[in-house]
Design an enzyme around this catalytic site. Sequence first.
Site, PDB file in Angstrom:
ATOM      1  N   SER A 150     -24.231  -7.135  -6.028  1.00 56.02           N
ATOM      2  CA  SER A 150     -23.809  -8.382  -6.667  1.00 56.02           C
ATOM      3  C   SER A 150     -23.013  -8.136  -7.942  1.00 56.02           C
ATOM      4  O   SER A 150     -22.726  -9.064  -8.691  1.00 56.02           O
ATOM      5  CB  SER A 150     -25.048  -9.207  -7.003  1.00 56.02           C
ATOM      6  N   THR A 192     -26.188 -11.364 -10.869  1.00 53.59           N
ATOM      7  CA  THR A 192     -25.447 -11.040 -12.088  1.00 53.59           C
ATOM      8  C   THR A 192     -26.318 -10.259 -13.048  1.00 53.59           C
ATOM      9  O   THR A 192     -27.491 -10.593 -13.227  1.00 53.59           O
ATOM     10  CB  THR A 192     -25.046 -12.358 -12.791  1.00 53.59           C
ATOM     11  N   THR A 205     -20.447  -9.534 -12.982  1.00 54.91           N
ATOM     12  CA  THR A 205     -20.879  -9.939 -11.633  1.00 54.91           C
ATOM     13  C   THR A 205     -19.720  -9.907 -10.639  1.00 54.91           C
ATOM     14  O   THR A 205     -18.550 -10.005 -11.049  1.00 54.91           O
ATOM     15  CB  THR A 205     -21.452 -11.377 -11.687  1.00 54.91           C
ATOM     16  N   ARG A 258     -12.513 -18.474  -6.426  1.00 54.96           N
ATOM     17  CA  ARG A 258     -13.672 -19.086  -7.104  1.00 54.96           C
ATOM     18  C   ARG A 258     -14.090 -18.238  -8.312  1.00 54.96           C
ATOM     19  O   ARG A 258     -14.184 -17.033  -8.254  1.00 54.96           O
ATOM     20  CB  ARG A 258     -14.838 -19.187  -6.120  1.00 54.96           C
ATOM     21  N   VAL A 259     -14.341 -18.924  -9.420  1.00 53.16           N
ATOM     22  CA  VAL A 259     -14.866 -18.274 -10.620  1.00 53.16           C
ATOM     23  C   VAL A 259     -16.209 -18.923 -10.929  1.00 53.16           C
ATOM     24  O   VAL A 259     -16.339 -20.154 -10.879  1.00 53.16           O
ATOM     25  CB  VAL A 259     -13.882 -18.452 -11.810  1.00 53.16           C
ATOM     26  N   GLY A 260     -17.204 -18.105 -11.221  1.00 54.71           N
ATOM     27  CA  GLY A 260     -18.537 -18.634 -11.530  1.00 54.71           C
ATOM     28  C   GLY A 260     -18.728 -18.849 -13.023  1.00 54.71           C
ATOM     29  O   GLY A 260     -17.765 -18.916 -13.806  1.00 54.71           O
ATOM     30  N   ASP A 261     -19.983 -18.944 -13.424  1.00 58.73           N
ATOM     31  CA  ASP A 261     -20.322 -19.194 -14.828  1.00 58.73           C
ATOM     32  C   ASP A 261     -20.216 -17.943 -15.699  1.00 58.73           C
ATOM     33  O   ASP A 261     -20.029 -18.030 -16.911  1.00 58.73           O
ATOM     34  CB  ASP A 261     -21.764 -19.708 -14.915  1.00 58.73           C
ATOM     35  N   THR A 309     -28.192 -16.502 -14.850  1.00 60.12           N
ATOM     36  CA  THR A 309     -27.921 -15.961 -13.521  1.00 60.12           C
ATOM     37  C   THR A 309     -28.226 -17.096 -12.543  1.00 60.12           C
ATOM     38  O   THR A 309     -28.927 -18.039 -12.880  1.00 60.12           O
ATOM     39  CB  THR A 309     -28.780 -14.708 -13.234  1.00 60.12           C
ATOM     40  N   GLY A 310     -27.683 -16.969 -11.339  1.00 62.33           N
ATOM     41  CA  GLY A 310     -27.938 -18.026 -10.369  1.00 62.33           C
ATOM     42  C   GLY A 310     -26.658 -18.751 -10.011  1.00 62.33           C
ATOM     43  O   GLY A 310     -25.559 -18.248 -10.263  1.00 62.33           O
ATOM     44  N   LEU A 311     -26.801 -19.908  -9.432  1.00 59.96           N
ATOM     45  CA  LEU A 311     -25.639 -20.638  -8.922  1.00 59.96           C
ATOM     46  C   LEU A 311     -24.748 -21.098 -10.087  1.00 59.96           C
ATOM     47  O   LEU A 311     -25.074 -22.059 -10.787  1.00 59.96           O
ATOM     48  CB  LEU A 311     -26.091 -21.826  -8.077  1.00 59.96           C
TER      49      LEU A 311
HETATM   50  N1  ASP Z   1     -23.981 -16.636 -11.666  1.00 61.18           N
HETATM   51  C1  ASP Z   1     -23.245 -15.888 -10.701  1.00 61.18           C
HETATM   52  C2  ASP Z   1     -22.162 -16.726 -10.149  1.00 61.18           C
HETATM   53  O1  ASP Z   1     -22.387 -17.881  -9.839  1.00 61.18           O
HETATM   54  C3  ASP Z   1     -24.052 -15.335  -9.586  1.00 61.18           C
HETATM   55  C4  ASP Z   1     -25.482 -14.960  -9.863  1.00 61.18           C
HETATM   56  O2  ASP Z   1     -25.871 -14.663 -10.959  1.00 61.18           O
HETATM   57  O3  ASP Z   1     -26.265 -14.992  -8.922  1.00 61.18           O
HETATM   58  O4  ASP Z   1     -21.092 -16.220  -9.959  1.00 61.18           O
END
Ligand code: ASP
Length: 338
Positions: free
Chosen positions: A90, A192, A210, A220-223, A243-245
């Site tokens: 990841s 992440t 990440t 796509r760009v995440g947080d 971390t997470g969605l």
């Molecule tokens: N936060 C990360 C993202 O959405 C992924 C993760 O930490 O699971 O890109």
Amino acid sequence: MSNRRDFIKKTALGTIGLGTALGANAMLKSESSKENIIKKNNKKPLIISTWNHGLPANEETWKQLKNGKSTLDAIEAGMMIPEGDPKVRSVGYGGYPDREGHVTLDACIMDHNSDCGSVSFLEGIKHPISVAKRVLQNTPHVMLSGEGALQFALEQGFKKENLLTPESEKNWKNWLEASKYKPVINIENHDTISMLVIDNDGNISGGCTTSGAAWKMHGRVGDSPIIGAGLFLDNEVGAAAATGLGEAVIRTAGSAMVVELMRQGKSPNQACKEIVERIYNKHKNHRDMEYLQVGFIAVNKQGEYGGYSLRSGFNYAVYDEKNGNRMEDSKFKMTWDN
Ligand code: ASP
């Protein structure tokens, strides 16, 4: 909600002898003192990182700090470990690709002066955390993205490489057969890596790196590279990282809000919990709820730390002088069944 009720109830009890303001204050202090307080003067340095891959990252960062390296260099060196490890699926090299087979990376770094550097949608560079650090140090900007981030990295002397391992390519081809996007975060107990550091001088810095959500849309760009979402700090108050969605964290400016709650007197655990509750309330009828996981870690200026996640399974690595480097399980709102 129940927490809020408890708080009001306990605060009301506190007012019997002491008056409202004093009661609330005493309550916050005593709740705070229960949580991981590290006594003044022996709490530095402190490192906290998300997931199991935080352990080797912490180890390296700690070593660098002890060797007198700058905090940013120490964070970079620590985060390069999971970035370079193909078994960490990841982050960086060996990270799962997007649905078109591209490994695209997001990273950011922030120091105690609130200077920050970030890269997003970066392809072909094994150590995006290093490029983010160069953005901070060598550009007038905070964030570079895509082709521009790659161009900058190459100008800075980074080498372009193929980050899609044969294993990831195989997984991607398997995924293509059903092509169903349902990111199940923490199923392999790593995502992440976000790291927060209180250095030898008591200053706070942090970073995230990440490969983002597996099988995301191209672009796509995440947080994680977004200051305020995946990472935020104010050296007078504390720091938080997620971390997470990523979509849910961006929608709620998650890390910035955790820091603001600590500014108002909440402990790191309380602040993380309140933002997770807010994310839950905003998403409970949302299409993302089925697979929603978010987790936060936080530290404050006093050296208290904590974490909280929406669903079970989140953990983080903590390193301090007193107890060494170890994993701690996060408290959570619900399990995966409900
Ligand atoms: N936060 C990360 C993202 O959405 C992924 C993760 O930490 O699971 O890109």
